[in-house]
Design a protein around this motif. Structure first.
Motif, PDB file in Angstrom:
ATOM      1  N   TRP A 194       0.836  -1.206   0.000  1.00  0.00           N
ATOM      2  CA  TRP A 194       0.000   0.000   0.000  1.00  0.00           C
ATOM      3  C   TRP A 194       0.868   1.252   0.000  1.00  0.00           C
ATOM      4  O   TRP A 194       0.618   2.215  -0.735  1.00  0.00           O
ATOM      5  N   ALA A 195       1.935   1.243   0.826  1.00  0.00           N
ATOM      6  CA  ALA A 195       2.837   2.395   0.908  1.00  0.00           C
ATOM      7  C   ALA A 195       3.579   2.606  -0.416  1.00  0.00           C
ATOM      8  O   ALA A 195       3.714   3.737  -0.892  1.00  0.00           O
ATOM      9  N   LEU A 196       4.054   1.516  -1.013  1.00  0.00           N
ATOM     10  CA  LEU A 196       4.764   1.632  -2.295  1.00  0.00           C
ATOM     11  C   LEU A 196       3.826   2.096  -3.406  1.00  0.00           C
ATOM     12  O   LEU A 196       4.213   2.912  -4.251  1.00  0.00           O
ATOM     13  N   ALA A 197       2.610   1.573  -3.408  1.00  0.00           N
ATOM     14  CA  ALA A 197       1.647   1.986  -4.432  1.00  0.00           C
ATOM     15  C   ALA A 197       1.297   3.461  -4.277  1.00  0.00           C
ATOM     16  O   ALA A 197       1.139   4.184  -5.272  1.00  0.00           O
ATOM     17  N   THR A 198       1.193   3.934  -3.032  1.00  0.00           N
ATOM     18  CA  THR A 198       0.938   5.350  -2.793  1.00  0.00           C
ATOM     19  C   THR A 198       2.099   6.196  -3.305  1.00  0.00           C
ATOM     20  O   THR A 198       1.896   7.237  -3.946  1.00  0.00           O
ATOM     21  N   ALA A 199       3.331   5.737  -3.036  1.00  0.00           N
ATOM     22  CA  ALA A 199       4.508   6.430  -3.560  1.00  0.00           C
ATOM     23  C   ALA A 199       4.519   6.417  -5.086  1.00  0.00           C
ATOM     24  O   ALA A 199       4.935   7.388  -5.729  1.00  0.00           O
ATOM     25  N   LEU A 200       4.032   5.327  -5.661  1.00  0.00           N
ATOM     26  CA  LEU A 200       3.951   5.213  -7.114  1.00  0.00           C
ATOM     27  C   LEU A 200       3.052   6.300  -7.691  1.00  0.00           C
ATOM     28  O   LEU A 200       3.413   6.965  -8.671  1.00  0.00           O
ATOM     29  N   PHE A 201       1.885   6.512  -7.093  1.00  0.00           N
ATOM     30  CA  PHE A 201       0.959   7.524  -7.606  1.00  0.00           C
ATOM     31  C   PHE A 201       1.487   8.932  -7.372  1.00  0.00           C
ATOM     32  O   PHE A 201       1.246   9.833  -8.185  1.00  0.00           O
ATOM     33  N   ILE A 202       2.218   9.125  -6.268  1.00  0.00           N
ATOM     34  CA  ILE A 202       2.819  10.440  -6.021  1.00  0.00           C
ATOM     35  C   ILE A 202       3.888  10.725  -7.073  1.00  0.00           C
ATOM     36  O   ILE A 202       3.980  11.854  -7.602  1.00  0.00           O
ATOM     37  N   SER A 207      -5.765  15.921 -12.001  1.00  0.00           N
ATOM     38  CA  SER A 207      -6.839  15.882 -10.994  1.00  0.00           C
ATOM     39  C   SER A 207      -7.199  14.450 -10.626  1.00  0.00           C
ATOM     40  O   SER A 207      -7.451  14.147  -9.447  1.00  0.00           O
ATOM     41  N   SER A 208      -7.221  13.570 -11.633  1.00  0.00           N
ATOM     42  CA  SER A 208      -7.542  12.172 -11.343  1.00  0.00           C
ATOM     43  C   SER A 208      -6.467  11.524 -10.462  1.00  0.00           C
ATOM     44  O   SER A 208      -6.786  10.736  -9.567  1.00  0.00           O
ATOM     45  N   ILE A 209      -5.210  11.887 -10.695  1.00  0.00           N
ATOM     46  CA  ILE A 209      -4.124  11.341  -9.864  1.00  0.00           C
ATOM     47  C   ILE A 209      -4.205  11.903  -8.448  1.00  0.00           C
ATOM     48  O   ILE A 209      -3.951  11.191  -7.466  1.00  0.00           O
ATOM     49  N   VAL A 210      -4.542  13.196  -8.332  1.00  0.00           N
ATOM     50  CA  VAL A 210      -4.666  13.820  -7.013  1.00  0.00           C
ATOM     51  C   VAL A 210      -5.739  13.109  -6.186  1.00  0.00           C
ATOM     52  O   VAL A 210      -5.550  12.835  -4.992  1.00  0.00           O
ATOM     53  N   VAL A 211      -6.863  12.788  -6.821  1.00  0.00           N
ATOM     54  CA  VAL A 211      -7.942  12.082  -6.120  1.00  0.00           C
ATOM     55  C   VAL A 211      -7.448  10.726  -5.609  1.00  0.00           C
ATOM     56  O   VAL A 211      -7.703  10.349  -4.456  1.00  0.00           O
ATOM     57  N   ILE A 212      -6.722   9.998  -6.474  1.00  0.00           N
ATOM     58  CA  ILE A 212      -6.185   8.694  -6.070  1.00  0.00           C
ATOM     59  C   ILE A 212      -5.214   8.847  -4.901  1.00  0.00           C
ATOM     60  O   ILE A 212      -5.267   8.091  -3.924  1.00  0.00           O
TER      61      ILE A 212
END
Length: 265
Positions: free
Chosen positions: A161-169, A218-223
């Motif tokens: 979950w942490a890595l995936a969050t870093a991925l989207f950032i 905007s779509s990435i920010v929401v994610i």
């Protein structure tokens, strides 16, 4: 502790996909008209990228329907208490396929933006290499998260979950850097010729790039917000994000072919 209603969240994501996919269908048709009939001088990468992104979006929606059908109607799944929720929270062949399609679509979109960035910055190889290094970090993070999830077989694993969050950032940072870099370079080019033309000739293109980039950003920010807040909806939000990743390049081509030309006449 009650389980999150991933079944309802997934169905909602499929509905949203259908809406945006309908828009993509219209944009794709207009793109093909603009490229092959209205403007036959387009670079070969442009029609190829349109066909690729639309194909990925189509495949993703089809797999999403099959995924929903399996998770909501299969007797082996729904006979278990909270079976559908557990099914959508586990690693399956459908989940893996959707994830690969999303990552592949975003990867190609980034390479397309890097190519455009490279061209507008007078083929500056140093800047292109820096962006490619950032993209390698983005891909590496995706592979690391993928490895952890496939080993644990649970999509809610804390490390994944942490890595995936870093991925989207990272995705967000790269997208902002690329779109703002392209828009700034066009603004500088227009400012340099302002004395000759009396106006910024690239202003319509700048506005178009900023607007299209803002939609995807905007779509990435929401994610990112959903994942940083720990909301389970962050697990299904990327399923909608892939449609925005397809909409952005299609809308950009349509706007540049019709909007800019209209403003020039």
């Amino acid at each position: 502790m009650s389980l999150p209603a991933l079944d309802r969240m997934f169905i909602t994501s499929v509905w949203l996909q259908c809406i945006i996919y309908g828009v993509n269908c219209v944009l794709f048709g207009v793109c093909m008209y603009a490229i092959f009939i209205r403007n036959k001088r387009a670079h070969w990468i442009v029609p190829l990228s349109c066909i690729f992104h639309f194909s990925i979006a189509t495949a993703h929606l089809i797999v999403s329907f099959l995924y929903a059908l399996q998770g909501l109607t299969d007797p082996a799944v729904i006979s278990v208490p909270n079976g559908s929720t557990l099914y959508f929270a586990s690693v399956t062949a459908f989940w893996s396929t959707l994830t690969i399609l999303y990552l592949f679509n975003v990867l190609v979109l980034h390479f397309l933006l890097i190519w455009r960035f490279y061209l507008v910055w007078n083929r500056n190889l140093i800047l292109a290499i820096i962006l490619l290094i950032l993209e390698v970090g983005h891909i590496s993070t995706a592979l690391a998260a993928w490895s952890i999830v496939t080993r644990s077989r649970v999509t809610f694993a804390s490390a994944a979950w942490a890595l995936a969050t870093a991925l989207f950032i990272l995705n967000l940072v790269l997208t902002i850097c690329l779109t703002s870099g392209i828009a700034y370079r066009l603004w500088r080019a227009g400012a340099d010729t302002f004395g000759l033309t009396g106006h910024n000739a690239y202003k319509p293109a700048i506005y178009t790039i900023i607007q299209c980039g803002a939609i995807y950003t905007s779509s990435i920010v929401v994610i990112c917000v959903l994942r940083l807040s720990g909301k389970p909806a962050g697990l299904v939000a990327p399923y909608v994000g892939i449609q925005f990743a397809t909409l952005t390049p299609l809308l950009l081509i349509v706007s540049l072919n019709f909007g800019v030309r209209h403003n020039e006449t």
